[in-house]
Design an enzyme around this catalytic site. Structure first.
Site, PDB file in Angstrom:
ATOM      1  N   ASN A  13      -9.571   0.795  -9.253  1.00  0.00           N
ATOM      2  CA  ASN A  13      -9.676   2.058  -8.518  1.00  0.00           C
ATOM      3  C   ASN A  13      -8.678   3.042  -9.127  1.00  0.00           C
ATOM      4  O   ASN A  13      -7.484   2.946  -8.879  1.00  0.00           O
ATOM      5  CB  ASN A  13      -9.362   1.786  -7.033  1.00  0.00           C
ATOM      6  CG  ASN A  13      -9.340   3.057  -6.206  1.00  0.00           C
ATOM      7  OD1 ASN A  13      -9.717   4.129  -6.681  1.00  0.00           O
ATOM      8  ND2 ASN A  13      -8.898   2.933  -4.963  1.00  0.00           N
ATOM      9  N   LYS A  15      -8.299   6.092  -8.561  1.00  0.00           N
ATOM     10  CA  LYS A  15      -7.859   7.140  -7.614  1.00  0.00           C
ATOM     11  C   LYS A  15      -7.887   8.510  -8.303  1.00  0.00           C
ATOM     12  O   LYS A  15      -8.755   8.763  -9.136  1.00  0.00           O
ATOM     13  CB  LYS A  15      -6.495   6.783  -7.028  1.00  0.00           C
ATOM     14  CG  LYS A  15      -6.486   5.363  -6.449  1.00  0.00           C
ATOM     15  CD  LYS A  15      -5.297   5.053  -5.611  1.00  0.00           C
ATOM     16  CE  LYS A  15      -5.409   3.618  -5.105  1.00  0.00           C
ATOM     17  NZ  LYS A  15      -4.354   3.237  -4.193  1.00  0.00           N
ATOM     18  N   HIS A 105     -11.833   3.461   2.066  1.00  0.00           N
ATOM     19  CA  HIS A 105     -10.534   3.137   1.458  1.00  0.00           C
ATOM     20  C   HIS A 105      -9.414   3.650   2.361  1.00  0.00           C
ATOM     21  O   HIS A 105      -9.558   4.681   3.023  1.00  0.00           O
ATOM     22  CB  HIS A 105     -10.429   3.761   0.064  1.00  0.00           C
ATOM     23  CG  HIS A 105      -9.189   3.310  -0.643  1.00  0.00           C
ATOM     24  ND1 HIS A 105      -7.974   3.907  -0.432  1.00  0.00           N
ATOM     25  CD2 HIS A 105      -8.974   2.280  -1.496  1.00  0.00           C
ATOM     26  CE1 HIS A 105      -7.049   3.273  -1.145  1.00  0.00           C
ATOM     27  NE2 HIS A 105      -7.633   2.282  -1.798  1.00  0.00           N
ATOM     28  N   GLU A 107      -6.831   5.277   1.869  1.00  0.00           N
ATOM     29  CA  GLU A 107      -6.413   6.680   1.696  1.00  0.00           C
ATOM     30  C   GLU A 107      -7.441   7.635   2.297  1.00  0.00           C
ATOM     31  O   GLU A 107      -7.095   8.734   2.739  1.00  0.00           O
ATOM     32  CB  GLU A 107      -6.165   6.947   0.200  1.00  0.00           C
ATOM     33  CG  GLU A 107      -4.860   6.299  -0.241  1.00  0.00           C
ATOM     34  CD  GLU A 107      -4.905   5.587  -1.579  1.00  0.00           C
ATOM     35  OE1 GLU A 107      -5.746   5.929  -2.426  1.00  0.00           O
ATOM     36  OE2 GLU A 107      -4.084   4.666  -1.771  1.00  0.00           O
ATOM     37  N   GLU A 177      -7.373  -4.724   2.257  1.00  0.00           N
ATOM     38  CA  GLU A 177      -6.209  -4.080   1.658  1.00  0.00           C
ATOM     39  C   GLU A 177      -5.227  -3.682   2.759  1.00  0.00           C
ATOM     40  O   GLU A 177      -5.398  -2.633   3.391  1.00  0.00           O
ATOM     41  CB  GLU A 177      -6.635  -2.828   0.893  1.00  0.00           C
ATOM     42  CG  GLU A 177      -7.614  -3.102  -0.218  1.00  0.00           C
ATOM     43  CD  GLU A 177      -7.683  -1.940  -1.196  1.00  0.00           C
ATOM     44  OE1 GLU A 177      -7.250  -2.121  -2.330  1.00  0.00           O
ATOM     45  OE2 GLU A 177      -8.135  -0.861  -0.819  1.00  0.00           O
ATOM     46  N   GLY A 183       0.086   0.462  -3.193  1.00  0.00           N
ATOM     47  CA  GLY A 183       0.929   1.361  -3.976  1.00  0.00           C
ATOM     48  C   GLY A 183       2.413   1.228  -3.674  1.00  0.00           C
ATOM     49  O   GLY A 183       3.209   2.073  -4.071  1.00  0.00           O
ATOM     50  N   SER A 223      -1.129  -3.660  -4.378  1.00  0.00           N
ATOM     51  CA  SER A 223      -0.107  -4.019  -5.373  1.00  0.00           C
ATOM     52  C   SER A 223      -0.432  -5.302  -6.137  1.00  0.00           C
ATOM     53  O   SER A 223       0.461  -6.080  -6.471  1.00  0.00           O
ATOM     54  CB  SER A 223       1.274  -4.104  -4.721  1.00  0.00           C
ATOM     55  OG  SER A 223       1.628  -2.848  -4.173  1.00  0.00           O
TER      56      SER A 223
HETATM   57  P1  PGA Z   1      -2.548  -0.523  -5.589  1.00  0.00           P
HETATM   58  O1  PGA Z   1      -3.844   0.129  -4.912  1.00  0.00           O
HETATM   59  O2  PGA Z   1      -3.017  -1.657  -6.442  1.00  0.00           O
HETATM   60  O3  PGA Z   1      -1.921   0.597  -6.382  1.00  0.00           O
HETATM   61  O4  PGA Z   1      -1.679  -0.993  -4.474  1.00  0.00           O
HETATM   62  C1  PGA Z   1      -4.889  -0.680  -4.442  1.00  0.00           C
HETATM   63  C2  PGA Z   1      -5.964   0.163  -3.815  1.00  0.00           C
HETATM   64  O5  PGA Z   1      -5.641   1.147  -3.126  1.00  0.00           O
HETATM   65  O6  PGA Z   1      -7.165  -0.117  -3.966  1.00  0.00           O
END
Ligand code: PGA
Length: 263
Positions: A13, A15, A105, A107, A177, A183, A223
């Site tokens: 992803n 983003k 997601h 976010e 998640e 993140g 992460s």
């Molecule tokens: P990340 O993001 O690996 O940077 O924690 C995962 C995601 O949001 O799909």
């Protein structure tokens, strides 16, 4: 179906990152690494989710490389067309080569404030158009700390999948998640992640039956990196990873893909 015959699935992803040039370079490098793993007989499915505006460029790049990496979109709007300024429909995504779509997601849920009803409309639109849908769920830190992890995941799965038909399940992937792990460099322990995945699979079994639930792949996200991927994915109900930060570096992402197929 059991853990041993669910083909692992890894998503990158991106983003709101990359530009046209760096996105194309990343897609080329990932396509070549995935091709060599698959040439060694490794069974793994890979998808990349670039920003909307780069989808055509990345689609061309993957096609030119003869890659079977699935092109993914980070979001979608459920209506077919019309006065929805700024939105993009499933048909439009398909038109530029998209095969799989992220819905809900964290976010989108917590930064853009999308609710479960809208998420459900999007899930149904994607599945209805015969595309793969990755429904993302996960609890916030205070919810984990107050023992609500399974309740939150269960609610998001049940509301997200309302009115989804059993015959659409083969196109569904769930991404668990935990919001506090996205993140942040913090990861759920393999056991905590496994417990959450197991509960999600029980919810799927309640909704669609045990056999159908056993066939649905559940990715872990939050992460994931080259160092922790293997242990996470060795858990029986963890069938791959949805990767954010580490998907922007081809070598790191390819190590995660390799870990998913036992490498
Ligand atoms: P990340 O993001 O690996 O940077 O924690 C995962 C995601 O949001 O799909």
């Amino acid at each position: 179906m059991t853990a041993s015959n669910r083909v692992p699935i890894i998503g990158g992803n991106w983003k709101m990152n990359t530009d046209r040039t760096t996105g194309i370079a990343l897609a080329k490098a990932v396509a070549s690494g995935v091709a060599s793993l698959q040439a060694q007989g490794k069974k793994v499915e890979v998808a990349v989710f670039p920003p909307f505006v780069y989808l055509p460029a990345i689609s061309e790049t993957l096609c030119a490389a003869g890659s079977n990496i699935a092109l993914g979109a980070q979001d979608v709007y459920h209506a077919e067309k019309g006065a929805f300024t700024g939105e993009v429909s499933v048909g439009m995504l398909r038109d530029v080569g998209v095969k799989t779509v992220l819905v809900g997601h964290s976010e989108r849920r917590h930064v853009i404030h999308e609710g479960d009803d809208l998420i459900n409309l999007k899930v149904r639109a994607v599945l209805h158009h015969a595309m793969r849908c990755v429904l993302c769920v996960g609890e916030k830190l205070e919810q984990r700390e107050t023992g609500q992890t399974n309740t939150i995941n269960e609610r998001q799965v049940r509301l997200g999948l309302r009115d989804v038909r059993p015959d659409e399940l083969d196109r569904l992937v769930i991404a668990y998640e935990p919001v506090w792990a996205i993140g942040t460099g913090k990861t759920a322990t393999p056991q905590d992640a496994q417990d959450a995945h197991r509960h999600i699979r029980l919810v799927l079994a309640d909704l669609f039956g045990k056999d159908a639930a056993a066939g649905v792949r559940i990715q872990y996200g939050g992460s994931v990196n080259a160092a922790n991927a293997k242990e996470l994915m060795s858990q029986p109900d963890i069938d791959g990873a949805l990767v954010g930060g580490a998907s922007l570096k081809d070598a790191d992402f390819l190590q995660i893909v390799s870990a998913a197929c036992g490498g």
